[in-house]
Design an enzyme around this catalytic site. Structure first.
Site, PDB file in Angstrom:
ATOM      1  N   ARG A 109       0.872  -1.188   0.000  1.00  0.00           N
ATOM      2  CA  ARG A 109       0.000   0.000   0.000  1.00  0.00           C
ATOM      3  C   ARG A 109       0.903   1.229   0.000  1.00  0.00           C
ATOM      4  O   ARG A 109       1.802   1.339   0.839  1.00  0.00           O
ATOM      5  CB  ARG A 109      -0.912   0.037   1.232  1.00  0.00           C
ATOM      6  CG  ARG A 109      -1.511   1.438   1.453  1.00  0.00           C
ATOM      7  CD  ARG A 109      -2.551   1.517   2.542  1.00  0.00           C
ATOM      8  NE  ARG A 109      -3.784   0.901   2.106  1.00  0.00           N
ATOM      9  CZ  ARG A 109      -4.968   1.095   2.686  1.00  0.00           C
ATOM     10  NH1 ARG A 109      -5.065   1.915   3.716  1.00  0.00           N
ATOM     11  NH2 ARG A 109      -6.044   0.495   2.251  1.00  0.00           N
ATOM     12  N   HIS A 136      -7.562   0.889  -6.154  1.00  0.00           N
ATOM     13  CA  HIS A 136      -7.747   0.125  -4.913  1.00  0.00           C
ATOM     14  C   HIS A 136      -8.481  -1.181  -5.282  1.00  0.00           C
ATOM     15  O   HIS A 136      -9.651  -1.375  -4.953  1.00  0.00           O
ATOM     16  CB  HIS A 136      -8.576   0.968  -3.931  1.00  0.00           C
ATOM     17  CG  HIS A 136      -8.537   0.488  -2.514  1.00  0.00           C
ATOM     18  ND1 HIS A 136      -7.768  -0.579  -2.093  1.00  0.00           N
ATOM     19  CD2 HIS A 136      -9.185   0.935  -1.393  1.00  0.00           C
ATOM     20  CE1 HIS A 136      -7.939  -0.758  -0.796  1.00  0.00           C
ATOM     21  NE2 HIS A 136      -8.791   0.138  -0.353  1.00  0.00           N
ATOM     22  N   GLN A 139     -10.419  -3.563  -2.764  1.00  0.00           N
ATOM     23  CA  GLN A 139     -11.676  -2.952  -2.301  1.00  0.00           C
ATOM     24  C   GLN A 139     -12.802  -3.251  -3.301  1.00  0.00           C
ATOM     25  O   GLN A 139     -13.950  -3.492  -2.922  1.00  0.00           O
ATOM     26  CB  GLN A 139     -11.475  -1.436  -2.166  1.00  0.00           C
ATOM     27  CG  GLN A 139     -12.719  -0.684  -1.724  1.00  0.00           C
ATOM     28  CD  GLN A 139     -13.059  -0.940  -0.265  1.00  0.00           C
ATOM     29  OE1 GLN A 139     -12.205  -0.819   0.601  1.00  0.00           O
ATOM     30  NE2 GLN A 139     -14.297  -1.300   0.020  1.00  0.00           N
ATOM     31  N   ASP A 232     -16.900   8.397  -1.014  1.00  0.00           N
ATOM     32  CA  ASP A 232     -15.604   8.184  -0.351  1.00  0.00           C
ATOM     33  C   ASP A 232     -15.262   9.503   0.350  1.00  0.00           C
ATOM     34  O   ASP A 232     -15.915  10.527   0.110  1.00  0.00           O
ATOM     35  CB  ASP A 232     -14.545   7.826  -1.417  1.00  0.00           C
ATOM     36  CG  ASP A 232     -13.198   7.436  -0.825  1.00  0.00           C
ATOM     37  OD1 ASP A 232     -13.114   7.197   0.398  1.00  0.00           O
ATOM     38  OD2 ASP A 232     -12.218   7.364  -1.598  1.00  0.00           O
ATOM     39  N   CYS A 273     -16.191   2.659   1.214  1.00  0.00           N
ATOM     40  CA  CYS A 273     -15.041   1.787   1.515  1.00  0.00           C
ATOM     41  C   CYS A 273     -14.585   1.930   2.965  1.00  0.00           C
ATOM     42  O   CYS A 273     -13.946   1.035   3.494  1.00  0.00           O
ATOM     43  CB  CYS A 273     -13.905   2.082   0.547  1.00  0.00           C
ATOM     44  SG  CYS A 273     -13.298   3.774   0.632  1.00  0.00           S
ATOM     45  N   ARG A 318     -14.010  -7.481   2.700  1.00  0.00           N
ATOM     46  CA  ARG A 318     -12.599  -7.257   2.348  1.00  0.00           C
ATOM     47  C   ARG A 318     -11.786  -8.508   2.649  1.00  0.00           C
ATOM     48  O   ARG A 318     -10.909  -8.891   1.886  1.00  0.00           O
ATOM     49  CB  ARG A 318     -12.011  -6.078   3.152  1.00  0.00           C
ATOM     50  CG  ARG A 318     -12.639  -4.708   2.924  1.00  0.00           C
ATOM     51  CD  ARG A 318     -12.446  -4.205   1.522  1.00  0.00           C
ATOM     52  NE  ARG A 318     -11.067  -4.288   1.068  1.00  0.00           N
ATOM     53  CZ  ARG A 318     -10.080  -3.473   1.436  1.00  0.00           C
ATOM     54  NH1 ARG A 318     -10.321  -2.456   2.230  1.00  0.00           N
ATOM     55  NH2 ARG A 318      -8.842  -3.628   0.978  1.00  0.00           N
TER      56      ARG A 318
HETATM   57  N1  NVA Z   1      -9.656   7.515  -1.150  1.00  0.00           N
HETATM   58  C1  NVA Z   1      -9.311   7.021   0.155  1.00  0.00           C
HETATM   59  C2  NVA Z   1      -9.611   5.564   0.257  1.00  0.00           C
HETATM   60  C3  NVA Z   1      -9.327   4.969   1.616  1.00  0.00           C
HETATM   61  C4  NVA Z   1      -9.594   3.514   1.697  1.00  0.00           C
HETATM   62  C5  NVA Z   1      -7.845   7.299   0.432  1.00  0.00           C
HETATM   63  O1  NVA Z   1      -7.017   7.078  -0.457  1.00  0.00           O
HETATM   64  O2  NVA Z   1      -7.522   7.771   1.533  1.00  0.00           O
HETATM   65  N1   CP Z   2     -11.162   0.647   2.876  1.00  0.00           N
HETATM   66  C1   CP Z   2      -9.874   0.604   3.263  1.00  0.00           C
HETATM   67  O1   CP Z   2      -8.961   0.382   2.472  1.00  0.00           O
HETATM   68  O2   CP Z   2      -9.684   0.785   4.589  1.00  0.00           O
HETATM   69  P1   CP Z   2      -8.289   0.929   5.338  1.00  0.00           P
HETATM   70  O3   CP Z   2      -7.672   2.236   4.888  1.00  0.00           O
HETATM   71  O4   CP Z   2      -8.613   0.903   6.798  1.00  0.00           O
HETATM   72  O5   CP Z   2      -7.409  -0.224   4.936  1.00  0.00           O
END
Ligand code: NVA
Ligand code: CP
Length: 330
Positions: A109, A136, A139, A232, A273, A318
């Site tokens: 990540r 992602h 997800q 989101d 998400c 997930r």
């Molecule tokens: N768009 C958000 C998704 C988190 C799961 C981020 O990148 O922070």
């Molecule tokens: N939805 C998601 O990716 O959550 P986290 O950032 O907690 O992993």
């Protein structure tokens, strides 16, 4: 799994997979979910190990990878840039070759999609994208499984997404819906619409799956009769704090509230998400409240806590879907 058609593949973005392959992963996740609920052991990867690299924070993705790996009998090692050499003292290319010698798979990540692509290029073992700025994909499997469980199908479902649609979640939902024949509508100001080239790619895919891609700035028009309403956060991980003011101004009209849900199909569900700013239960939520007077941001607490909201089923999925990815590709 050696005899699985996806054995040895990386999981970097849904664009790399056919509709049949994605459906295969969703069905495999359902099977593994049933096994888990029935208490049927499935520790098929005992003695194998997974590296988990997180350059951004996480609750769901990290826990989902860890629990899925442990259920499959695997060990896991969590690495973050603060207490590893990644990035500062060791390149991604070298990290890939070091970890490939010790692990059977690597989750990453972080920031640019090109980083996870480079990691995969130099790794001898499968690499899994746990979120980049652009995509992602794990997800998406959870979201698709949740929709399929609820409606019994994916094809033809009307899926509306409100908010910042030019980042990981918006981009990935557009790809996921195109691949699986859903009617996907982005409801956002034009400057938050996805990259034009990705829109064109998704339109081309949708033309072959019976899906469609629509973009609108009009909330009523975009959410009318939708089966799924989703959103989101307005500011994603890695974006600067200074951007909040502009995002609040631009995206407040796109908050998911009762009027949006009432305008959708009477059977509509709400997905997110997570994490979500729907109340003052978070540090950032309270800071924004003090500065701008908002009690909730991308979704109202009323919708978040309503029976239409399947966000916690989605979060649980997930784990089942990530388990399917590990099961298939290792
Ligand atoms: N768009 C958000 C998704 C988190 C799961 C981020 O990148 O922070
Ligand atoms: N939805 C998601 O990716 O959550 P986290 O950032 O907690 O992993």
């Amino acid at each position: 799994m050696k005899d699985h058609p996806l054995h040895g593949r990386d999981f970097l973005k849904l664009l790399d997979f056919s509709s049949e392959e994605i459906m295969g992963l969703i069905d495999l996740a359902s099977e593994l979910k049933k096994k888990k609920k029935a208490g049927i052991p499935h520790a098929v990867y005992q003695g194998r190990n997974l590296a988990l690299i997180f350059e951004k924070t996480s609750t769901r993705t990290r826990c989902a990878f860890e629990v899925a790996a442990h259920d499959l009998g695997m060990g896991t090692t969590y690495l973050n840039p603060k207490d590893s050499q990644i990035g500062k003292k060791e390149s991604i290319r070298d990290t890939a070759r070091v970890l490939s010698g010790m692990f059977d798979g690597i989750e990453y990540r972080g920031f640019g999609q090109e980083i996870v692509e480079e990691l995969a290029k130099y790794s001898d073992v499968p690499v899994f994208n746990g979120l980049t700025n652009e995509f992602h994909p794990t997800q998406m499997l959870a979201d698709l499984l949740t929709v399929k469980e609820h409606f019994g199908r994916l094809s033809g479902i009307r899926f509306a997404y409100l908010g910042d649609a030019r980042y990981n979640t918006g981009n990935s939902l557009m790809v996921a819906c195109a691949k699986m024949g859903l009617h996907f509508t982005i409801v956002a100001p034009e400057k938050y619409h996805p990259d034009k080239a990705l829109q064109d790619t998704c339109r081309e895919i949708a033309a072959s799956t019976g899906g469609s891609i629509t973009l609108t700035e009009d909330v009523r028009e975009g959410t009318k009769d939708a089966d799924v309403i989703s959103t989101d956060v307005w500011v994603s991980m890695g974006e600067p704090d200074e951007i909040w003011e502009e995002r609040i101004r631009d995206l407040s009209p796109y908050r998911v509230d009762k009027a949006v849900m009432d305008n959708a199909s009477p059977e509509a569900i709400f997905l997110h998400c997570l994490p979500s700013f729907h109340d003052l239960g978070t540090g950032i939520g309270r800071e924004i409240h003090e500065k701008y007077g908002l009690n909730e941001m991308e979704v109202t607490d009323e919708v978040f806590e309503s029976p239409a909201s399947l966000v916690f089923e989605e979060a649980e999925n997930r784990m089942h879907t990530i388990k399917a990815v590990l099961y298939a590709m290792l």
